[in-house]
Scaffold this motif. Structure first.
Motif, short mmCIF file in Angstrom:
data_model
loop_
_atom_site.label_atom_id
_atom_site.label_comp_id
_atom_site.label_asym_id
_atom_site.label_seq_id
_atom_site.Cartn_x
_atom_site.Cartn_y
_atom_site.Cartn_z
N MET A 1 23.87 1.77 17.85
CA MET A 1 22.74 2.34 17.17
C MET A 1 21.52 2.28 18.09
N SER A 2 20.79 3.37 18.18
CA SER A 2 19.61 3.39 19.04
C SER A 2 18.35 3.16 18.22
N TYR A 3 17.38 2.56 18.85
CA TYR A 3 16.09 2.37 18.22
C TYR A 3 15.02 2.40 19.29
N ALA A 4 13.77 2.49 18.85
CA ALA A 4 12.65 2.51 19.78
C ALA A 4 11.49 1.75 19.18
N ILE A 5 10.64 1.24 20.05
CA ILE A 5 9.38 0.63 19.63
C ILE A 5 8.30 1.65 19.98
N ILE A 6 7.54 2.08 18.97
CA ILE A 6 6.49 3.07 19.19
C ILE A 6 5.13 2.43 18.96
N ARG A 7 4.10 3.07 19.52
CA ARG A 7 2.72 2.61 19.29
C ARG A 7 1.92 3.78 18.74
N THR A 8 1.29 3.55 17.60
CA THR A 8 0.41 4.55 17.01
C THR A 8 -0.64 3.83 16.19
N GLY A 9 -1.87 4.28 16.27
CA GLY A 9 -2.95 3.67 15.52
C GLY A 9 -3.24 2.24 15.92
N GLY A 10 -2.91 1.86 17.16
CA GLY A 10 -3.16 0.51 17.62
C GLY A 10 -2.15 -0.51 17.14
N LYS A 11 -1.07 -0.06 16.51
CA LYS A 11 -0.03 -0.96 16.02
C LYS A 11 1.32 -0.53 16.58
N GLN A 12 2.28 -1.44 16.54
CA GLN A 12 3.61 -1.14 17.05
C GLN A 12 4.62 -1.20 15.92
N PHE A 13 5.62 -0.29 15.96
CA PHE A 13 6.64 -0.19 14.92
C PHE A 13 8.01 -0.02 15.56
N ARG A 14 9.03 -0.62 14.93
CA ARG A 14 10.42 -0.43 15.36
C ARG A 14 10.99 0.69 14.50
N VAL A 15 11.48 1.75 15.12
CA VAL A 15 11.97 2.92 14.39
C VAL A 15 13.38 3.28 14.83
N GLU A 16 14.10 3.90 13.90
CA GLU A 16 15.44 4.42 14.15
C GLU A 16 15.48 5.85 13.64
N PRO A 17 16.39 6.68 14.15
CA PRO A 17 16.49 8.05 13.65
C PRO A 17 16.80 8.06 12.15
N GLY A 18 16.08 8.89 11.42
CA GLY A 18 16.27 9.01 9.98
C GLY A 18 15.42 8.06 9.15
N ALA A 19 14.72 7.13 9.80
CA ALA A 19 13.91 6.15 9.07
C ALA A 19 12.57 6.76 8.65
N THR A 20 12.02 6.25 7.54
CA THR A 20 10.70 6.63 7.08
C THR A 20 9.77 5.44 7.26
N VAL A 21 8.63 5.68 7.93
CA VAL A 21 7.72 4.60 8.28
C VAL A 21 6.30 4.98 7.85
N ARG A 22 5.54 3.98 7.36
CA ARG A 22 4.12 4.18 7.06
C ARG A 22 3.30 3.69 8.24
N VAL A 23 2.55 4.59 8.87
CA VAL A 23 1.73 4.27 10.02
C VAL A 23 0.27 4.56 9.69
N PRO A 24 -0.69 4.03 10.47
CA PRO A 24 -2.09 4.39 10.24
C PRO A 24 -2.28 5.90 10.33
N SER A 25 -3.30 6.40 9.68
CA SER A 25 -3.51 7.84 9.51
C SER A 25 -3.42 8.63 10.81
N ILE A 26 -2.70 9.75 10.73
CA ILE A 26 -2.58 10.71 11.84
C ILE A 26 -3.24 11.99 11.36
N GLY A 27 -4.09 12.57 12.18
CA GLY A 27 -4.87 13.74 11.78
C GLY A 27 -4.14 15.06 11.90
N LYS A 28 -2.99 15.18 11.29
CA LYS A 28 -2.25 16.45 11.26
C LYS A 28 -1.85 16.74 9.83
#
Length: 99
Positions: A1-28
């Protein structure tokens, strides 16, 4: 299983394909695609460090605001009280693919 650590909004999250994550606001807008900054990518046990190794693509599902947090300051015997509330904005995203 693959996963990645991403950075958005000054925080880091562990994500996998198909996962739903709540991150700080993105202006789109809703249902728009967004590409996120990666810090670490693990593909079947091969861990790679560094920025932007693989493209993490996600779709924006919803925007909202979190639960209210009360900030209360008081200095006893000085008649000083301040009450303030705060609600942090968030964006729910669904991870479509890594790499």
């Amino acid at each position: 299983m693959s996963y990645a650590i991403i950075r958005t909004g000054g925080k880091q999250f562990r994500v996998e394909p198909g996962a739903t994550v709540r991150v700080p606001s993105i202006g789109k807008g809703l249902n728009e695609s967004v590409e996120l900054e990666t810090l670490l990518v693990d593909t079947d046990g091969n861990v790679n460090f560094g920025e932007n190794l693989a493209a993490v693509k996600a779709t924006i599902l919803e925007h909202g605001r979190g639960e209210k947090i009360i900030v209360f300051k008081k200095k006893r015997r000085k008649q000083y009280k301040r009450k303030q509330g705060h609600r942090q904005g968030f964006t729910s995203i669904k991870i479509d693919s890594i790499g």
